[in-house]
Design an enzyme around this catalytic site. Sequence first.
Site, mmCIF file in Angstrom:
data_model
loop_
_atom_site.group_PDB
_atom_site.id
_atom_site.type_symbol
_atom_site.label_atom_id
_atom_site.label_comp_id
_atom_site.label_asym_id
_atom_site.label_seq_id
_atom_site.Cartn_x
_atom_site.Cartn_y
_atom_site.Cartn_z
ATOM 1 N N GLU A 199 26.630 6.968 -32.819
ATOM 2 C CA GLU A 199 26.888 5.531 -32.803
ATOM 3 C C GLU A 199 27.091 4.902 -34.176
ATOM 4 O OE1 GLU A 199 27.218 3.567 -30.004
ATOM 5 O OE2 GLU A 199 27.200 5.457 -28.909
ATOM 6 N N SER A 246 -17.869 5.562 20.052
ATOM 7 C CA SER A 246 -19.275 5.818 19.756
ATOM 8 C C SER A 246 -19.563 6.006 18.279
ATOM 9 C CB SER A 246 -19.748 7.053 20.522
ATOM 10 O OG SER A 246 -19.767 6.776 21.913
#
Length: 835
Positions: free
Chosen positions: A90, A488
């Site tokens: 770049e 239960s």
Amino acid sequence: MRLLVRFMGFLFAAGTVVFLVGVGAAAGLIWHFSKDLPDYSQLQDYEPPVMTRVHAVDGSLLGEYAKERRLYLPIQAVPKLVINAFLAAEDKNFYEHGGIDYTGMARAGVLYLQNFGSNRRPQGASTITQQVAKNFLLTNEVSFSRKIKEALLAMRIEKTYSKDKILELYLNEIYLGLGAYGIAAASLVYFDKSVNELTVAEASYLAALPKMPATLHPVRNRDRAIERRNYVIDRLQENGWIKQADADKARKEPLVVTNRSNGAHTFAGEYFAEEVRRDIFERYGEKKLYEGGLSVRTTLDPKIQVMARKTMVAGLVNYDEQQGYRGAISKLDSSGDWGVKLAEIKSLSDISPWRMAVVLETSDQSARIGFQPNRELGGAVSKQRETGLVTLDGVRWARAAQGNLKGKTPTSVAQVLQPGDVIYADPLYSKEGQPVEGQYRLRQIPEVSGAMVVMDPWTGRVLAMVGGFSFDQSQFNRATQAYRQPGSSFKPIVYSAALDNGYTPSTVVLDAPIEIDQGQGAGVWRPENFSANKYQGPVTLRNALRQSLNTVTVRLAQDIGMPLIGEYARRFGVYDELPNYLSYALGAGETTAMRMVTAYSMIANGGRRVKPTLIDRIQDRYGHTIFKHDQRECRGCDAPGGWKNQPEPQLIDRREQVLDSMTAYQITELMEGVVQAGTATVVREVGKPIAGKTGTTNEAKDAWFVGFSPDVAVAIYMGYDKPRPLGRGNAATGGHLAAPIARDFLKLALADKPAVPFKVPAGIKLIRVVSKTGMRAGPGETGGTILEAFKPGTAPPDNYSVIGVADADGRGGAPPPQQAPDSGFFMRPGTGGLY
């Protein structure tokens, strides 16, 4: 000569005028474009959207959440190789120029004039500083005005910030394709590596991406991507940043990327990760979750999670296979390239080692199958085709669920499979537990579902969670979102209320038929035991819980009152509000597996309140702790100047005592009896002290087991999402369906743990009693006796006093007014808590 002097003077004057006009025009142009420039000082406090990362207790990654996948990396943490690769691609003169590369601008200007009128996009000449100005402060508009603003901002940014700061902003902001922003996220997405692990070739490929990430896709445009990558490698070598040998090696490397998942990264952790995501969303909102860069340390133990997932799935699959084979998922034409056709059918991604396949041909002894091919990163179907054989041993379980062969074991593979059938298969294992090469077993996605939650009973930390068979199939979390009747398994709450209010394990209650006049024309309710018409007469609380006797629980609830039971249900967090109907004492209300395991954890830890949590700690992007689950005070943990023989640190626990510690021990001992000689004896095979209770709801629509060791609590339920009976008789009870899953899990989870007994609290008296009657054993009497736990001031009964004798004739009295229901919906015979 004089004319020449005058002419030269004219030229100088004209040049001066032109120069001044040019300077004035330039100044005017700069003033024009400078007056509305964005405020570049905001870069100093820039906080980019950063993804939230969720980790398990061992630090392994559980999930990532972001709109922009970004991990902010300080420039000091970026390897020199990566920096050089981006500079080579770049802006190789980045550390020399003042924000603008004039040579590059001139080159771009010449190219623009050459291409004028050709409709080609103008070549940019932006430095990294200019790209920072554009990405942070401007738009992507292609115009001279934007370029001028970009250049002006670049020069100002260079005067304000250091080169390293500018480069840090650039490397963390740029978009690099596949949803990755910044080099840290891109390194993970493309190569599943940290930036410190990148090779020259990999770093060069990432550096090639900023200008055209879509064009350089590593699969769709592989040749173009490699060409651009090699260009960056050439620039690195040309600038002297890598050696020629390294460059030659890097150019020869294939471009291989890893398709990294966006979902949960810990196997079997999908339900847990999604629950954490919801929690963070509710605490901090969407923006903080997806942009705040939170670091979340969860309570998930990956090893325990895998054990929970493995045993829960095995339990669901085993039950489902007993119901028979329901047929192929789908049908397709298996001629030609079957792989492309099969790839179009969605398969579940989180049920490995199961794989989707199509039947290609069948015979009596086997069926040849072709497996669904993988999709590459670009979405294209892989060209590789893999086949295998499903043998007769792999389909023996597949009795037809309906039709003429219902219930009959297949004698031929062709009876089960036909060409074109789309199925699931996984490796076939020998009796020695080894996979048989090339041979597979038929599988089917179970219709039944369920949940499991594993908790540390001392802290409320959720160690594992299974919310169903497959998260990919259904994201509904049955551990936290499914409200089911606990049956239960709720009875220990009722018994805890009794033991906390004057009853003892030796208290005797009548087990006999009972009728409850519900009043207001609602009829008579006749609760029954699981074994209808079988009653034992007077029984102790220990034996009643061990055998899960419903009539005893109803009489006990009548005696102590439903309002008191409702209060204890709220204390334990099982229900927010329990109606005053006696059927709710048998577990007819609805609650979740998470609530049940939390309640049992409070019993296991001696009665201290625990708040369930999936999160230990949350830190913001700067490392500051913003949430911590453990609120205990640690006195003496800070030791300035080091150890100086001061007292050891102490943890101060101010949590509420929801149940007396001695009561907690008594109910633990009763539930240990359920495992040793009651409805959960299958769990006894664990070989360690375990207390727990089974539960089976009305018509066997849900099967439960909830229990604990001294260090881990677990809740399991099994049932259809749209409730329907699981079967009939003992085969559909919690003891037969849920308890074996708990056994298999606890065997794995406690394999390396010593057999530690439950801790006896101070003040408890252990007295030998006759196990059947609960009365004190005589001197030297040992047969049929046990050691029972009693609180101070209580003792085994000296005479046989029975609760409920007044109802022994079968009529039963009406409940107190506050217990009388206004309808019989939950009061029909057999409702709730059968076994």
